[in-house]
Scaffold this motif. Structure first.
Motif, PDB file in Angstrom:
ATOM      1  N   TYR A  25       0.827  -1.206   0.000  1.00  0.00           N
ATOM      2  CA  TYR A  25       0.000   0.000   0.000  1.00  0.00           C
ATOM      3  C   TYR A  25       0.861   1.256   0.000  1.00  0.00           C
ATOM      4  CZ  TYR A  25      -2.960   3.710   1.763  1.00  0.00           C
ATOM      5  OH  TYR A  25      -3.604   4.910   1.942  1.00  0.00           O
ATOM      6  N   LYS A  26       1.847   1.304   0.886  1.00  0.00           N
ATOM      7  CA  LYS A  26       2.650   2.508   1.029  1.00  0.00           C
ATOM      8  C   LYS A  26       4.065   2.142   1.471  1.00  0.00           C
ATOM      9  CE  LYS A  26       0.661   5.967   3.084  1.00  0.00           C
ATOM     10  NZ  LYS A  26       0.137   6.907   4.084  1.00  0.00           N
ATOM     11  N   VAL A  27       5.074   2.788   0.887  1.00  0.00           N
ATOM     12  CA  VAL A  27       6.464   2.623   1.300  1.00  0.00           C
ATOM     13  C   VAL A  27       6.904   3.940   1.918  1.00  0.00           C
ATOM     14  CG1 VAL A  27       8.819   2.191   0.536  1.00  0.00           C
ATOM     15  CG2 VAL A  27       6.942   0.959  -0.503  1.00  0.00           C
ATOM     16  N   MET A  28       7.383   3.892   3.161  1.00  0.00           N
ATOM     17  CA  MET A  28       7.750   5.109   3.868  1.00  0.00           C
ATOM     18  C   MET A  28       9.162   4.990   4.435  1.00  0.00           C
ATOM     19  SD  MET A  28       4.119   5.634   5.822  1.00  0.00           S
ATOM     20  CE  MET A  28       4.628   7.071   6.701  1.00  0.00           C
ATOM     21  N   PRO A  29      10.163   5.552   3.760  1.00  0.00           N
ATOM     22  CA  PRO A  29      11.523   5.486   4.303  1.00  0.00           C
ATOM     23  C   PRO A  29      11.647   6.342   5.565  1.00  0.00           C
ATOM     24  CG  PRO A  29      11.449   6.890   2.380  1.00  0.00           C
ATOM     25  CD  PRO A  29      10.106   6.251   2.494  1.00  0.00           C
ATOM     26  N   LEU A  30      12.576   5.965   6.440  1.00  0.00           N
ATOM     27  CA  LEU A  30      12.736   6.657   7.703  1.00  0.00           C
ATOM     28  C   LEU A  30      14.013   7.496   7.761  1.00  0.00           C
ATOM     29  CD1 LEU A  30      11.580   3.820  10.091  1.00  0.00           C
ATOM     30  CD2 LEU A  30      10.288   5.782   9.295  1.00  0.00           C
ATOM     31  N   SER A  31      14.643   7.730   6.651  1.00  0.00           N
ATOM     32  CA  SER A  31      15.848   8.562   6.644  1.00  0.00           C
ATOM     33  C   SER A  31      15.934   9.304   5.314  1.00  0.00           C
ATOM     34  CB  SER A  31      17.092   7.709   6.855  1.00  0.00           C
ATOM     35  OG  SER A  31      17.308   6.884   5.741  1.00  0.00           O
ATOM     36  N   ASN A  32      16.751  10.346   5.293  1.00  0.00           N
ATOM     37  CA  ASN A  32      17.001  11.071   4.064  1.00  0.00           C
ATOM     38  C   ASN A  32      18.443  11.539   4.065  1.00  0.00           C
ATOM     39  OD1 ASN A  32      16.854  13.090   5.943  1.00  0.00           O
ATOM     40  ND2 ASN A  32      15.036  14.040   5.099  1.00  0.00           N
ATOM     41  N   ALA A  33      18.952  11.913   2.902  1.00  0.00           N
ATOM     42  CA  ALA A  33      20.346  12.316   2.776  1.00  0.00           C
ATOM     43  C   ALA A  33      20.478  13.312   1.639  1.00  0.00           C
ATOM     44  CB  ALA A  33      21.231  11.108   2.521  1.00  0.00           C
ATOM     45  N   LYS A  34      21.539  14.075   1.678  1.00  0.00           N
ATOM     46  CA  LYS A  34      21.859  14.998   0.595  1.00  0.00           C
ATOM     47  C   LYS A  34      23.247  14.633   0.086  1.00  0.00           C
ATOM     48  CE  LYS A  34      20.815  19.267   0.908  1.00  0.00           C
ATOM     49  NZ  LYS A  34      20.732  20.688   1.218  1.00  0.00           N
ATOM     50  N   THR A  35      23.379  14.492  -1.213  1.00  0.00           N
ATOM     51  CA  THR A  35      24.637  14.068  -1.803  1.00  0.00           C
ATOM     52  C   THR A  35      25.176  15.157  -2.714  1.00  0.00           C
ATOM     53  OG1 THR A  35      23.889  11.782  -1.771  1.00  0.00           O
ATOM     54  CG2 THR A  35      25.729  12.285  -3.197  1.00  0.00           C
ATOM     55  N   PHE A  36      26.405  15.532  -2.504  1.00  0.00           N
ATOM     56  CA  PHE A  36      27.113  16.459  -3.383  1.00  0.00           C
ATOM     57  C   PHE A  36      28.145  15.660  -4.161  1.00  0.00           C
ATOM     58  CE2 PHE A  36      25.928  19.071   0.307  1.00  0.00           C
ATOM     59  CZ  PHE A  36      25.218  20.055  -0.336  1.00  0.00           C
ATOM     60  N   SER A  37      28.195  15.859  -5.460  1.00  0.00           N
ATOM     61  CA  SER A  37      29.186  15.149  -6.262  1.00  0.00           C
ATOM     62  C   SER A  37      29.593  16.013  -7.442  1.00  0.00           C
ATOM     63  CB  SER A  37      28.633  13.820  -6.758  1.00  0.00           C
ATOM     64  OG  SER A  37      27.525  14.059  -7.591  1.00  0.00           O
ATOM     65  N   GLY A  38      30.792  15.807  -7.900  1.00  0.00           N
ATOM     66  CA  GLY A  38      31.319  16.583  -9.014  1.00  0.00           C
ATOM     67  C   GLY A  38      30.900  16.019 -10.350  1.00  0.00           C
ATOM     68  N   ALA A  39      31.323  16.676 -11.390  1.00  0.00           N
ATOM     69  CA  ALA A  39      30.973  16.261 -12.744  1.00  0.00           C
ATOM     70  C   ALA A  39      31.566  14.885 -13.040  1.00  0.00           C
ATOM     71  CB  ALA A  39      31.494  17.276 -13.747  1.00  0.00           C
ATOM     72  N   GLY A  40      30.756  13.996 -13.568  1.00  0.00           N
ATOM     73  CA  GLY A  40      31.217  12.657 -13.930  1.00  0.00           C
ATOM     74  C   GLY A  40      31.360  11.708 -12.769  1.00  0.00           C
ATOM     75  N   SER A  41      30.818  12.019 -11.605  1.00  0.00           N
ATOM     76  CA  SER A  41      31.024  11.174 -10.426  1.00  0.00           C
ATOM     77  C   SER A  41      30.269   9.856 -10.495  1.00  0.00           C
ATOM     78  CB  SER A  41      30.594  11.921  -9.171  1.00  0.00           C
ATOM     79  OG  SER A  41      31.408  13.028  -8.960  1.00  0.00           O
ATOM     80  N   PHE A  42      29.066   9.842 -10.998  1.00  0.00           N
ATOM     81  CA  PHE A  42      28.253   8.633 -10.974  1.00  0.00           C
ATOM     82  C   PHE A  42      28.214   7.912 -12.314  1.00  0.00           C
ATOM     83  CE2 PHE A  42      26.260  11.288  -7.590  1.00  0.00           C
ATOM     84  CZ  PHE A  42      26.679  10.505  -6.531  1.00  0.00           C
ATOM     85  N   ASN A  43      29.161   8.163 -13.186  1.00  0.00           N
ATOM     86  CA  ASN A  43      29.207   7.464 -14.463  1.00  0.00           C
ATOM     87  C   ASN A  43      29.672   6.034 -14.255  1.00  0.00           C
ATOM     88  OD1 ASN A  43      28.457   9.719 -15.909  1.00  0.00           O
ATOM     89  ND2 ASN A  43      30.546  10.381 -16.253  1.00  0.00           N
ATOM     90  N   THR A  44      28.994   5.098 -14.906  1.00  0.00           N
ATOM     91  CA  THR A  44      29.398   3.694 -14.849  1.00  0.00           C
ATOM     92  C   THR A  44      29.403   3.138 -16.258  1.00  0.00           C
ATOM     93  OG1 THR A  44      27.111   2.980 -14.540  1.00  0.00           O
ATOM     94  CG2 THR A  44      28.419   3.347 -12.550  1.00  0.00           C
ATOM     95  N   GLY A  45      30.174   2.111 -16.471  1.00  0.00           N
ATOM     96  CA  GLY A  45      30.208   1.472 -17.772  1.00  0.00           C
ATOM     97  C   GLY A  45      31.630   1.175 -18.201  1.00  0.00           C
ATOM     98  N   ASP A  46      31.756   0.577 -19.358  1.00  0.00           N
ATOM     99  CA  ASP A  46      33.061   0.218 -19.912  1.00  0.00           C
ATOM    100  C   ASP A  46      33.520   1.290 -20.878  1.00  0.00           C
ATOM    101  OD1 ASP A  46      32.983  -2.166 -18.537  1.00  0.00           O
ATOM    102  OD2 ASP A  46      32.007  -3.233 -20.185  1.00  0.00           O
TER     103      ASP A  46
END
Length: 73
Positions: A25-46
């Motif tokens: 019925y409902k999903v309720m997370p109990l925490s939150n976060a703020k993420t700072f990252s630079g350009a190209g930080s979360f790129n994945t792949g070959d």
């Protein structure tokens, strides 16, 4: 309509994660976060070719409160 789920293997789950199988019925997370990252930080792949010559990340946040999860019990 009810969900029919077969075998499930969970290797690991984070302390603030939500794991659900089946009807919900409902999903309720109990925490939150703020993420700072630079350009190209979360790129994945070959074979990535990320070029960032003069890149900075602005982490200044002048407000004192962001959107929260106040009503999640």
């Amino acid at each position: 309509m009810p969900a029919i789920v077969g075998a499930v293997q969970v290797i690991s789950i984070g302390s603030s994660s939500v794991f659900n199988i089946g009807d919900i019925y409902k999903v309720m997370p109990l925490s939150n976060a703020k993420t700072f990252s630079g350009a190209g930080s979360f790129n994945t792949g070959d074979g990535l070719d990320v070029v960032n010559y003069n890149s900075t990340t602005n982490t200044y946040d002048n407000d004192s409160v962001d959107q929260g999860n106040y009503f999640n019990a």
